[in-house]
Design a protein around this motif. Structure first.
Motif, short mmCIF file in Angstrom:
data_model
loop_
_atom_site.label_atom_id
_atom_site.label_comp_id
_atom_site.label_asym_id
_atom_site.label_seq_id
_atom_site.Cartn_x
_atom_site.Cartn_y
_atom_site.Cartn_z
N SER A 1 28.13 -6.96 -110.68
CA SER A 1 28.60 -5.26 -110.78
C SER A 1 28.72 -4.84 -109.39
CB SER A 1 27.35 -4.61 -111.32
OG SER A 1 26.18 -4.43 -110.33
N ARG A 2 28.32 -5.55 -108.20
CA ARG A 2 28.66 -5.05 -107.05
C ARG A 2 28.70 -6.05 -105.94
NH1 ARG A 2 22.90 -2.02 -106.77
NH2 ARG A 2 21.73 -3.38 -105.68
N ILE B 1 28.25 -9.07 -103.10
CA ILE B 1 28.79 -10.26 -102.90
C ILE B 1 29.22 -10.78 -104.54
CG2 ILE B 1 28.31 -12.61 -102.75
CD1 ILE B 1 26.18 -11.58 -100.47
N ASP C 1 25.16 -8.71 -115.40
CA ASP C 1 24.26 -7.73 -114.46
C ASP C 1 23.28 -7.09 -115.43
OD1 ASP C 1 23.09 -6.23 -112.18
OD2 ASP C 1 25.02 -6.82 -111.42
N ASP D 1 19.18 -9.84 -117.97
CA ASP D 1 18.25 -9.74 -116.84
C ASP D 1 18.01 -11.33 -116.51
OD1 ASP D 1 15.77 -9.98 -115.37
OD2 ASP D 1 14.90 -8.23 -116.20
N VAL D 2 18.21 -11.90 -115.36
CA VAL D 2 18.12 -13.17 -115.02
C VAL D 2 16.80 -13.73 -115.03
CG1 VAL D 2 20.23 -13.40 -113.88
CG2 VAL D 2 18.15 -12.96 -112.40
N ASN E 1 24.07 -15.75 -108.16
CA ASN E 1 24.12 -14.84 -107.26
C ASN E 1 23.09 -13.54 -107.42
OD1 ASN E 1 25.77 -12.95 -105.17
ND2 ASN E 1 25.87 -11.80 -107.16
N ALA F 1 21.98 -18.66 -101.77
CA ALA F 1 20.71 -18.61 -101.28
C ALA F 1 20.63 -17.66 -100.23
CB ALA F 1 20.19 -20.04 -100.64
N TYR G 1 10.94 -12.85 -99.61
CA TYR G 1 12.18 -12.78 -100.16
C TYR G 1 12.50 -14.47 -99.55
CZ TYR G 1 17.40 -12.37 -99.56
OH TYR G 1 18.69 -12.73 -99.81
N LYS H 1 14.17 -17.77 -101.35
CA LYS H 1 15.43 -18.58 -100.85
C LYS H 1 15.22 -20.03 -100.38
CE LYS H 1 18.02 -15.14 -102.01
NZ LYS H 1 19.14 -15.11 -102.86
N GLY I 1 24.80 -14.83 -94.11
CA GLY I 1 24.16 -14.42 -92.94
C GLY I 1 23.79 -12.88 -93.55
N ILE J 1 25.55 -9.62 -94.67
CA ILE J 1 26.64 -9.25 -95.26
C ILE J 1 26.38 -7.72 -95.69
CG2 ILE J 1 28.18 -9.66 -97.34
CD1 ILE J 1 27.73 -12.20 -95.61
N THR K 1 26.52 -5.35 -97.68
CA THR K 1 26.71 -4.83 -99.14
C THR K 1 25.32 -3.68 -98.98
OG1 THR K 1 24.65 -6.50 -99.74
CG2 THR K 1 27.10 -7.21 -99.92
N1 LIG Z 1 23.76 -8.96 -98.20
C1 LIG Z 1 23.21 -10.13 -97.52
O1 LIG Z 1 22.97 -9.75 -96.39
C2 LIG Z 1 22.84 -11.23 -98.37
C3 LIG Z 1 22.22 -12.20 -97.18
C4 LIG Z 1 21.97 -13.53 -97.95
C5 LIG Z 1 22.04 -13.76 -99.26
N2 LIG Z 1 22.24 -12.74 -100.20
C6 LIG Z 1 22.14 -12.93 -101.44
O2 LIG Z 1 23.43 -12.77 -101.98
C7 LIG Z 1 23.19 -12.41 -103.27
C8 LIG Z 1 24.00 -11.08 -103.59
O3 LIG Z 1 23.46 -9.85 -102.85
P1 LIG Z 1 24.03 -8.66 -102.51
O4 LIG Z 1 24.00 -8.47 -101.13
O5 LIG Z 1 25.46 -8.74 -103.07
O6 LIG Z 1 23.16 -7.62 -102.96
P2 LIG Z 1 23.34 -6.33 -103.98
O7 LIG Z 1 21.87 -5.81 -104.26
O8 LIG Z 1 24.47 -5.55 -103.84
O9 LIG Z 1 23.54 -7.22 -105.34
C9 LIG Z 1 22.87 -7.86 -106.37
C10 LIG Z 1 22.96 -7.73 -107.68
O10 LIG Z 1 21.94 -8.47 -108.30
C11 LIG Z 1 21.56 -7.69 -109.50
N3 LIG Z 1 20.42 -7.79 -109.97
C12 LIG Z 1 19.11 -7.72 -109.53
N4 LIG Z 1 18.34 -8.18 -110.17
C13 LIG Z 1 18.77 -8.50 -111.43
C14 LIG Z 1 18.25 -9.26 -112.62
N5 LIG Z 1 17.09 -9.28 -112.77
N6 LIG Z 1 19.10 -9.71 -113.32
C15 LIG Z 1 20.44 -9.59 -113.19
N7 LIG Z 1 20.98 -9.12 -112.16
C16 LIG Z 1 20.08 -8.46 -111.28
C17 LIG Z 1 21.90 -6.23 -109.08
O11 LIG Z 1 21.77 -5.30 -110.15
C18 LIG Z 1 23.27 -6.55 -108.05
O12 LIG Z 1 24.26 -6.21 -108.99
C19 LIG Z 1 21.79 -12.21 -103.60
O13 LIG Z 1 21.19 -13.30 -104.20
C20 LIG Z 1 21.32 -11.83 -101.95
O14 LIG Z 1 20.12 -12.29 -102.06
C21 LIG Z 1 22.57 -11.40 -99.58
#
Ligand SMILES: NC(=O)c1ccc[n+]([C@@H]2O[C@H](COP(=O)([O-])OP(=O)(O)OC[C@H]3O[C@@H](n4cnc5c(N)ncnc54)[C@H](O)[C@@H]3O)[C@@H](O)[C@H]2O)c1
Length: 255
Positions: free
Chosen positions: A18-19, A21, A40, A68-69, A95, A146, A160, A164, A191, A193, A195
């Protein structure tokens, strides 16, 4: 835009789309030629619709499921519904994830459990729902998102980081368990990102400047930076690559 001829007629499933990555990956996969199923939490339904429009604007079919995952029943119902609607699940991108920082010393049990339920068990259960189908068809690509945190944690992210590290290990073991059936399983370790998660995690402009300076490429990532590596793992270009975890971090971490 990267077009993959082998994507034609194939369906990719992206969780947490939904948002951030997840949304970027859904759009990138659609632009490469995949039909894309997005999922999502129910609370994210309106934002999921925006992602759906982006997939359709790329000329591909979009399938939308709220789930919900961390709930096995939700996952199984979604996999069944998608298989019925699309006929196959060719690429699975795990993701969805959460990050609620806390010092380990202060971490409460509920926060530990929530991270393991979503970030670790969620990935396992998604794989359990989709892999039998991929193995029966003798083809499939699983891509687990991850984090470089899974290589080395930082203060306030121990729980966290532990989830991972689990994802990286699941990736390595699943790859060995399903490779004989033509299915590859790889992970991407983003790394920092920018968001919602990334910005909350950094907390301040000073922290952003610090990490920009640490990175070899002198910038932090955008969600779109993850698309290319995902397309590589989803495509024939990576046919002989499995069980790997690739850092996509602009040069922050080297192991
Ligand atoms: N942003 C970063 O810096 C970063 C770095 C390394 C890894 N990641 C990983 O990348 C992935 C995406 O992260 P992001 O930065 O886009 O974060 P984000 O918070 O913007 O997006 C995460 C998404 O997962 C959904 N979500 C959360 N819990 C859930 C559940 N129980 N069931 C279904 N959906 C669920 C959220 O609603 C959201 O849409 C994650 O796994 C995160 O750990 C992010």
């Amino acid at each position: 835009m990267t077009i993959l001829p082998e994507a034609k007629g194939k369906t990719a499933l992206v969780t947490g789309a939904s948002r951030g990555i997840g949304r970027a990956l859904a759009k990138g996969l659609a632009e490469a030629g995949f039909d894309v199923a997005i999922t999502d939490l129910p609370s994210q339904a309106a934002e999921l619709d925006v992602t759906k429009s982006e997939i359709e604007a790329a000329g591909r079919k979009a399938y939308v499921y709220t789930m919900d995952v961390s709930k096995k029943k939700d996952i199984e119902a979604t996999a069944r519904a998608l298989l019925e609607a699309a006929g196959s699940i060719d690429v699975l991108v795990n993701n969805a994830g959460i990050l609620k920082p806390s010092l380990l010393q202060d971490l409460d049990e509920a926060n530990w459990d929530a991270h393991f339920d979503v970030n670790a068990k969620g990935v396992l259960m998604m794989c359990q729902a989709v892999l039998p189908h991929m193995r029966a068809r003798k083809s499939g690509r699983v891509i687990n998102i991850a984090s470089i945190a899974g290589r080395q944690g930082v203060p306030t992210q121990g729980h966290y980081a532990a989830t991972k590290a689990v994802v990286i290990t699941l990736t390595r073991v699943l790859a060995q368990e399903v490779g004989m059936d033509g299915v590859t399983v790889n992970a991407i370790c983003p790394g920092i990102i920018l968001t919602e998660m990334g910005k909350n995690n950094l907390g301040s402009e000073a922290a952003i400047r610090h990490w920009e300076d640490v990175a070899a490429l002198k910038r932090l990532g955008a969600p779109e930076d993850i698309i290319g590596p995902v397309l590589f793992f989803a495509s024939d270009l990576s046919a002989f690559v499995t069980g790997q975890a690739l850092n996509v971090d602009g040069g922050i971490y080297y192991h």
